[in-house]
Write a protein that holds these residues in place. Structure first.
Motif, PDB file in Angstrom:
ATOM      1  N   ASP A  23      10.487   0.458   5.013  1.00 10.15           N
ATOM      2  CA  ASP A  23       9.533   1.601   4.361  1.00 10.15           C
ATOM      3  C   ASP A  23       7.911   0.991   4.774  1.00 10.15           C
ATOM      4  N   TYR A  24       7.759  -0.443   4.424  1.00  7.82           N
ATOM      5  CA  TYR A  24       6.496  -1.040   4.668  1.00  7.82           C
ATOM      6  C   TYR A  24       6.192  -0.742   6.186  1.00  7.82           C
ATOM      7  N   LYS A  25       7.104  -1.045   7.068  1.00  5.28           N
ATOM      8  CA  LYS A  25       6.821  -1.019   8.708  1.00  5.28           C
ATOM      9  C   LYS A  25       6.492   0.496   9.092  1.00  5.28           C
ATOM     10  N   LYS A  26       7.350   1.189   8.156  1.00  6.27           N
ATOM     11  CA  LYS A  26       6.629   2.611   8.351  1.00  6.27           C
ATOM     12  C   LYS A  26       5.426   3.216   7.917  1.00  6.27           C
ATOM     13  N   LYS A  27       4.779   2.286   7.056  1.00  7.28           N
ATOM     14  CA  LYS A  27       3.330   2.742   6.548  1.00  7.28           C
ATOM     15  C   LYS A  27       3.787   3.612   5.230  1.00  7.28           C
ATOM     16  N   LYS A  28       5.041   3.344   4.473  1.00  8.15           N
ATOM     17  CA  LYS A  28       5.072   4.322   3.485  1.00  8.15           C
ATOM     18  C   LYS A  28       4.706   3.609   2.116  1.00  8.15           C
ATOM     19  N   ILE A  29       4.401   2.090   2.275  1.00  8.97           N
ATOM     20  CA  ILE A  29       4.107   1.167   1.266  1.00  8.97           C
ATOM     21  C   ILE A  29       2.787   0.333   1.690  1.00  8.97           C
ATOM     22  N   ASP A  30       1.828   0.167   0.819  1.00  9.49           N
ATOM     23  CA  ASP A  30       0.716  -0.293   1.062  1.00  9.49           C
ATOM     24  C   ASP A  30       0.652  -1.568   0.416  1.00  9.49           C
ATOM     25  N   LEU A  31       1.108  -2.857   1.263  1.00 10.42           N
ATOM     26  CA  LEU A  31       0.840  -4.064   0.771  1.00 10.42           C
ATOM     27  C   LEU A  31      -0.423  -4.691   0.881  1.00 10.42           C
ATOM     28  N   ASP A  32      -1.299  -4.342   1.908  1.00 10.62           N
ATOM     29  CA  ASP A  32      -2.477  -4.962   2.134  1.00 10.62           C
ATOM     30  C   ASP A  32      -3.496  -4.829   1.063  1.00 10.62           C
ATOM     31  N   ILE A  33      -3.460  -3.707   0.509  1.00  5.32           N
ATOM     32  CA  ILE A  33      -4.361  -3.684  -0.763  1.00  5.32           C
ATOM     33  C   ILE A  33      -4.042  -4.465  -1.838  1.00  5.32           C
ATOM     34  N   LEU A  34      -2.823  -5.154  -1.825  1.00  6.61           N
ATOM     35  CA  LEU A  34      -2.567  -5.986  -3.030  1.00  6.61           C
ATOM     36  C   LEU A  34      -3.077  -7.576  -2.602  1.00  6.61           C
ATOM     37  N   VAL A  35      -3.132  -7.542  -1.210  1.00  2.00           N
ATOM     38  CA  VAL A  35      -3.601  -9.212  -0.898  1.00  2.00           C
ATOM     39  C   VAL A  35      -5.146  -9.330  -0.944  1.00  2.00           C
ATOM     40  N   THR A  36      -5.574  -9.998  -1.854  1.00  2.00           N
ATOM     41  CA  THR A  36      -7.222 -10.142  -1.763  1.00  2.00           C
ATOM     42  C   THR A  36      -7.540 -11.157  -1.163  1.00  2.00           C
ATOM     43  N   HIS A  37      -6.815 -12.387  -1.267  1.00  3.66           N
ATOM     44  CA  HIS A  37      -7.215 -13.724  -0.335  1.00  3.66           C
ATOM     45  C   HIS A  37      -5.734 -14.280   0.436  1.00  3.66           C
ATOM     46  N   THR A  38      -5.924 -14.751   1.472  1.00  2.00           N
ATOM     47  CA  THR A  38      -4.951 -15.689   2.213  1.00  2.00           C
ATOM     48  C   THR A  38      -5.734 -16.841   2.282  1.00  2.00           C
ATOM     49  N   LEU A  39      -4.889 -17.873   1.992  1.00  4.94           N
ATOM     50  CA  LEU A  39      -5.569 -19.435   2.009  1.00  4.94           C
ATOM     51  C   LEU A  39      -4.579 -20.226   2.685  1.00  4.94           C
ATOM     52  N   PRO A  40      -4.785 -21.549   3.000  1.00  2.00           N
ATOM     53  CA  PRO A  40      -3.781 -22.394   3.490  1.00  2.00           C
ATOM     54  C   PRO A  40      -3.248 -22.954   2.404  1.00  2.00           C
TER      55      PRO A  40
END
Length: 380
Positions: free
Chosen positions: A340-357
């Motif tokens: 469902d995420y791959k089909k853009k039925k679910i938005d995970l991007d909006i939940l991720v505020t930071h990407t860190l090593p």
């Protein structure tokens, strides 16, 4: 030379004692035994649950431990008897097992499995593998596992019933959120509360779980979704995901439940508490309508020991329930959510505020504890 059957030395964040930062250490990860899988973790997110065992007020955790339970990675090797996985498979470790054989797995009424000790706190269950030993060693000492996953390590070993195989083209830096936060909130609305079309909902707490619950309410067809948090900066994301109203209890001149009752003419049909403190749990229940109001508890504070509920509240038609992992049967459901995420039925991007090593894991904990993030993804 391959690594199959050999001990792997790799990087991990070890919690040696409470109240102290995690230590980036070189650990030894033993090969998987029967029905176990060794996984190279590519990305792991932070969840407030990971902070509980290192809170000095939390008395039940075992130390030293490698925390983390919201990760995604690639199978490095499999132990004897493993038939559903092979090296190279993309996977998501799961703290909620699914053996598909016990009475719970065979029942449509629950997502629990008897492999999860049902008389224990999930936070302290699965601290060792099925043979009651650890696959982690550091400085000559065995290190406890965490929730059967321990994703704060470059390599981890999990039971094959704690692992979901996902599509080869899945974005691991996003789908790692299916390991807990998103699945829990989204599923709480859809599977546990069973939000109905046209209904009114109140969601307390707008972290990753709460925002995911809002998504679930919207998908279920709720006509009004009231989002509540003491941090008004979260309201923009809440509205983008479907909230129709946003309330900050600190900006009100009366208790939040009274305001919601006035707004809705008697209370909401569904209240979902994603914060877990006694005050918000109480407010969530109070904000539901008499007759049929449903209150679902999702988050639980590590210090929470009980909540007083009057029988009269239940006699008046309200119901109270709780959810773990959003009611999803883990191995069966997670691959479908990834699709469902791959089909853009679910938005995970909006939940991720930071990407860190991964080395910045303690900075990530600070951001989380200060309320400056929704979900932080750490990459190796």
């Amino acid at each position: 030379m391959g690594t199959k059957g050999k001990v792997i030395k790799c990087k991990a964040a070890v919690a040696w004692e409470t109240g102290k930062p995690l230590c980036i250490e070189e650990v030894e990860v033993a090969p998987p035994k029967a029905h176990e899988v060794r996984v190279q973790i590519i990305a792991t997110a932070l969840c407030h649950t990971d902070a509980h065992p290192i809170n000095p007020k939390f008395k039940d955790g075992l130390l030293p431990v490698i925390l983390g339970h919201e990760g995604a990675g690639i199978v490095e090797s499999v132990g004897p008897g493993v038939t559903n996985f092979k090296p190279g498979d993309k996977v998501i470790p799961l703290y909620m097992p699914q053996c598909r054989k016990c009475k719970f797995c065979l029942s449509p009424l629950t997502n629990f499995c008897t492999k999860l000790s049902l008389d224990k706190n999930p936070l302290i269950d699965q601290e060792l593998m099925q043979d009651k030993t650890s696959r982690f060693t550091c400085k000559g000492k065995p290190i406890y596992h965490f929730m059967g996953t321990s994703t704060f390590a470059q390599y981890t070993v999990v039971s094959d019933i704690n692992l979901a195989k996902i599509d080869d083209d899945a974005n691991l830096e996003r789908v790692c959120l299916f390991g807990c936060g998103f699945s829990t909130g989204y599923g709480a609305a859809i599977n546990t509360a069973k939000v109905t079309p046209g209904s009114t909902c109140a969601v307390f707490g707008l972290g990753g779980v709460g925002l995911s619950a809002i998504m679930g309410c919207k998908v279920a067809g709720a006509s009004r979704i009231i989002a509540i948090d003491i941090n008004s900066e979260k309201f923009t994301k809440a509205k983008a995901l479907g909230a129709t109203d946003c309330l900050n209890p600190r900006n009100l001149d009366k208790p939040i439940q009274e305001v919601i009752i006035e707004m809705t003419g008697g209370g909401v049909d569904f209240a979902l508490d994603c914060a877990g403190g006694p005050e918000t749990m109480r407010a969530a229940l109070d904000s539901t309508t008499a007759g049929w109001g449903s209150c679902t508890f999702i988050g639980v504070d590590s210090e929470m020991r009980g909540l007083m509920i009057s029988p009269v509240e239940l006699i008046m038609g309200r119901t109270v329930n709780g959810t773990c992992f959003g009611g999803w049967k883990s191995i069966d459901s997670i691959p479908k959510l990834v699709t469902d995420y791959k089909k853009k039925k679910i938005d995970l991007d909006i939940l991720v505020t930071h990407t860190l090593p991964f080395d910045k894991i303690n900075e990530a904990f600070e951001l989380m504890n200060q309320g400056k993030s929704i979900r932080i993804v750490l990459t190796f």
